[in-house]
Design a protein around this motif. Sequence first.
Motif, short mmCIF file in Angstrom:
data_model
loop_
_atom_site.label_atom_id
_atom_site.label_comp_id
_atom_site.label_asym_id
_atom_site.label_seq_id
_atom_site.Cartn_x
_atom_site.Cartn_y
_atom_site.Cartn_z
N ILE A 106 6.48 11.20 -5.89
CA ILE A 106 7.91 10.87 -6.05
C ILE A 106 8.39 9.94 -4.92
O ILE A 106 9.20 9.04 -5.16
N GLN A 107 7.83 10.12 -3.71
CA GLN A 107 8.28 9.27 -2.60
C GLN A 107 7.77 7.83 -2.74
O GLN A 107 8.38 6.89 -2.27
N HIS A 108 6.62 7.69 -3.37
CA HIS A 108 6.11 6.33 -3.60
C HIS A 108 6.95 5.65 -4.68
O HIS A 108 7.41 4.52 -4.51
N LEU A 109 7.16 6.40 -5.78
CA LEU A 109 7.94 5.85 -6.90
C LEU A 109 9.31 5.38 -6.46
O LEU A 109 9.81 4.35 -6.92
N CYS A 148 0.83 -1.21 0.00
CA CYS A 148 0.00 0.00 0.00
C CYS A 148 0.86 1.25 0.00
O CYS A 148 2.07 1.19 0.24
N SER A 149 0.22 2.39 -0.27
CA SER A 149 0.93 3.67 -0.19
C SER A 149 1.00 4.12 1.27
O SER A 149 0.32 3.57 2.14
N LYS A 150 1.81 5.13 1.52
CA LYS A 150 2.05 5.57 2.90
C LYS A 150 0.79 6.06 3.61
O LYS A 150 0.52 5.63 4.74
N ILE A 210 -3.29 4.77 -6.78
CA ILE A 210 -2.11 5.40 -6.18
C ILE A 210 -1.67 6.50 -7.14
O ILE A 210 -1.53 6.25 -8.34
N SER A 211 -1.44 7.70 -6.61
CA SER A 211 -1.18 8.84 -7.50
C SER A 211 0.20 8.76 -8.16
O SER A 211 0.39 9.24 -9.26
N GLY A 212 1.18 8.18 -7.45
CA GLY A 212 2.52 8.09 -8.02
C GLY A 212 3.39 9.26 -7.60
O GLY A 212 4.20 9.77 -8.39
C1 LIG Z 1 8.60 12.66 4.19
C2 LIG Z 1 7.62 11.94 3.31
C3 LIG Z 1 7.84 10.61 3.01
C4 LIG Z 1 6.94 9.89 2.22
N1 LIG Z 1 7.17 8.56 1.96
C5 LIG Z 1 6.26 7.86 1.22
C6 LIG Z 1 6.43 6.48 0.96
O1 LIG Z 1 7.39 5.86 1.40
N2 LIG Z 1 5.48 5.83 0.25
C7 LIG Z 1 4.38 6.47 -0.23
O2 LIG Z 1 3.51 5.82 -0.88
N3 LIG Z 1 4.19 7.78 -0.01
C8 LIG Z 1 5.10 8.49 0.70
N4 LIG Z 1 4.87 9.80 0.96
C9 LIG Z 1 3.55 10.36 0.59
C10 LIG Z 1 3.45 10.74 -0.85
O3 LIG Z 1 3.95 12.05 -1.02
C11 LIG Z 1 1.98 10.72 -1.30
O4 LIG Z 1 1.23 11.53 -0.44
C12 LIG Z 1 1.36 9.32 -1.30
O5 LIG Z 1 2.18 8.40 -2.00
C13 LIG Z 1 -0.01 9.38 -1.93
O6 LIG Z 1 -0.67 8.16 -1.69
P1 LIG Z 1 -1.90 7.74 -2.61
O7 LIG Z 1 -1.45 7.79 -4.01
O8 LIG Z 1 -2.41 6.46 -2.07
O9 LIG Z 1 -3.02 8.83 -2.29
P2 LIG Z 1 -3.53 10.07 -3.13
O10 LIG Z 1 -2.45 11.01 -3.44
O11 LIG Z 1 -4.72 10.56 -2.41
O12 LIG Z 1 -3.96 9.44 -4.50
C14 LIG Z 1 -5.02 8.58 -4.66
C15 LIG Z 1 -5.15 8.26 -6.13
O13 LIG Z 1 -6.21 7.40 -6.33
C16 LIG Z 1 -6.93 7.77 -7.52
N5 LIG Z 1 -8.31 7.28 -7.40
C17 LIG Z 1 -9.32 7.77 -6.65
N6 LIG Z 1 -10.42 7.00 -6.79
C18 LIG Z 1 -10.13 6.03 -7.64
C19 LIG Z 1 -10.86 4.92 -8.19
N7 LIG Z 1 -12.12 4.66 -7.86
N8 LIG Z 1 -10.22 4.09 -9.04
C20 LIG Z 1 -8.94 4.33 -9.40
N9 LIG Z 1 -8.22 5.35 -8.92
C21 LIG Z 1 -8.79 6.19 -8.05
C22 LIG Z 1 -6.79 9.26 -7.56
O14 LIG Z 1 -6.96 9.71 -8.87
C23 LIG Z 1 -5.38 9.47 -7.00
O15 LIG Z 1 -4.43 9.45 -8.06
C24 LIG Z 1 5.78 10.55 1.71
C25 LIG Z 1 5.59 11.91 1.98
C26 LIG Z 1 6.49 12.60 2.75
C27 LIG Z 1 6.24 14.05 3.01
#
Ligand SMILES: Cc1cc2nc3c(=O)[nH]c(=O)nc-3n(C[C@H](O)[C@H](O)[C@H](O)COP(=O)(O)OP(=O)(O)OC[C@H]3O[C@@H](n4cnc5c(N)ncnc54)[C@H](O)[C@@H]3O)c2cc1C
Lengths: 248, 315
Positions: free
Chosen positions: B264-267, B227-229, B260-262
């Motif tokens: 830079i930290q996830h990538l 999963c994402s963070k 998952i949005s993608g």
């Molecule tokens: C210091 C620091 C360290 C970090 N380290 C990490 C890390 O190790 N790993 C990590 O993952 N993140 C990390 N992050 C967080 C990172 O910047 C992002 O906030 C995070 O990856 C976003 O997670 P997400 O894509 O699940 O959520 P969101 O950014 O909320 O994205 C959700 C995505 O789901 C899509 N979506 C919504 N509904 C649907 C649907 N029904 N079907 C298909 N798609 C849908 C949206 O279009 C969106 O693209 C870090 C941030 C910081 C500040």
Amino acid sequence: MKILVCISSVPDTTSKINFTADKSAFDKNGIQWVINPLDEFALTKAIKLQESQGATVTVINVGDAVTEPVIRKALAIGANDAVRVNLDPKDSFSTAKEIAAVVQNGGYDLILCGKESIDYNGGSVPGMVAQLLNQPFVNASVGLDVNGSKATAVREIEGGKETISVKLPAVIAGQKGLVDEKDLIIPNMRGIMSARTKPLQVVEPASSEVKVQGVSYDSVPPRAAVKMVSPDNLDELVRLLHEEAKVI
Amino acid sequence: MAVFVYAENINGVYKKAAFEAVSFAKAVADQAGDTVTAVSVNPTDSSDLLYKYGASNIINIKDEGLKNFSAKAYAQAVSEVANGNIIVFPHTTDASSIAPMLAVMNGYSLITNVLEAPESLSPFQVKRKAFSGKGFMHAKAEGTGVIVTVSQNAFGVKENAVSGSEEVKNLSVANEDTKVISHEQSSGKLDLKEAEIVVSAGRGLKGPENWGMIEDLANVLGAATACSKPVSDIGWRPHTEHVGQTGKAIAPNLYIAVGISGAIQHLAGVNSSKTIVVINSDPEAPFFKSADYGVVGDSFQIIPALTEKIKALKG
Ligand SMILES: Cc1cc2nc3c(=O)[nH]c(=O)nc-3n(C[C@H](O)[C@H](O)[C@H](O)COP(=O)(O)OP(=O)(O)OC[C@H]3O[C@@H](n4cnc5c(N)ncnc54)[C@H](O)[C@@H]3O)c2cc1C
């Protein structure tokens, strides 16, 4: 109880990583520096022990003067004082040696680190410090309690967790879970003001032996352009994964 | 130039990472014109499994005191038997806890997160991962003794059968500083870092109750889940599934990212995956730029349909 928290100053997580034209070094131009995110869990854990057990918390960084804003941030989060070893570290071993030298003079009961730094990803300093001091070492820690001269640490293992009793002094390397993300401390104005006057001692390095050198660096090659598949044609996606990428 | 390798086992059973480390050690030994000696602590698996990947000598340490893991005691034990110039470890949690202690004990250089066979043996130079997968470093060891930890799923498991022999060493290493109080292992779950296929989901899934379809897809693929963070921060999924710069770095053959949005930290933690599939409702999601295959659409429709189609393929 005296706690030492080892912090590393690293490029902030949104940084694009570039190398110098001759590829011999990381290009520091335009980089914002932050406390290594994994070290923040260790620092917050130390502050919690400071609050609950009256521990004193010292942060240590091996780095040149450029790292001082990051050290001040750690003081603003709540550390009592700080030590900077005036050396731009070249590898994990030289960093570990400097930290161990400071510990030997300081008599700390607990040394907390992050599991690895997000720049060079050595993941080596904590274990090296432990060995240099002949202390027990628990890596990948996701929980910690201290009770007198003993600590109980929880470490992550593949597919599970292990709870360990550890004799202090010891070195514990933590990650998310040591404290929850929501409990990480964001410095407030009072913290920032008081950090300016907290003691930050600068000491000169004890030795300069280096064991590993970064000879050159490469960027990650870009991926080929994405192939988009219509959501109405998932058969095509399955075919591509099966026949083209051969991964299913 | 004797090459040693630490063959990690869990409850006596060799890990895939151990076979990968032996495969790597064999490549180093071939370069050096020497053989591979594998060291294992209390294994119950057959040594044939290690001969298969190129280890011709096997030292099985038997030590009741090492029934439970302790980085320091294991480093001590390995140092008593592994007297080579090059010692290879997998970059697992346990092995990467032992390696730094052993490096100091032996006065060796330590290079972690190694990706490929060495570029040269003297001086020892090798390519490693750095900047959480946003770059690579060519690292050179000073001096003669070297320890490396091999990044999981990077070098690969390579069959290279040799005939070999096994030796049992009875040790009794002091292990007084740490004591394991309890040990919880969730059985039947695939190890995320070893998995060939990973299905991962983010905040786009809206809530923990929707993870059933992710698990179903993972099950038909024989995949691990991640999963994402933010998903693990909110507690929808356990910390252990968090991948990325501040979570686990993984390199499966196939990574499927759902909602998952993608960022830079996830990538940073997943871009070493060989093939990346992104499923996202937002056509502008940055992840599409780093994907091999993309589908724009609602995961709530796509994932169950995709699961059925893969089930059909697998017959
Ligand atoms: C210091 C620091 C360290 C970090 N380290 C990490 C890390 O190790 N790993 C990590 O993952 N993140 C990390 N992050 C967080 C990172 O910047 C992002 O906030 C995070 O990856 C976003 O997670 P997400 O894509 O699940 O959520 P969101 O950014 O909320 O994205 C959700 C995505 O789901 C899509 N979506 C919504 N509904 C649907 C649907 N029904 N079907 C298909 N798609 C849908 C949206 O279009 C969106 O693209 C870090 C941030 C910081 C500040």
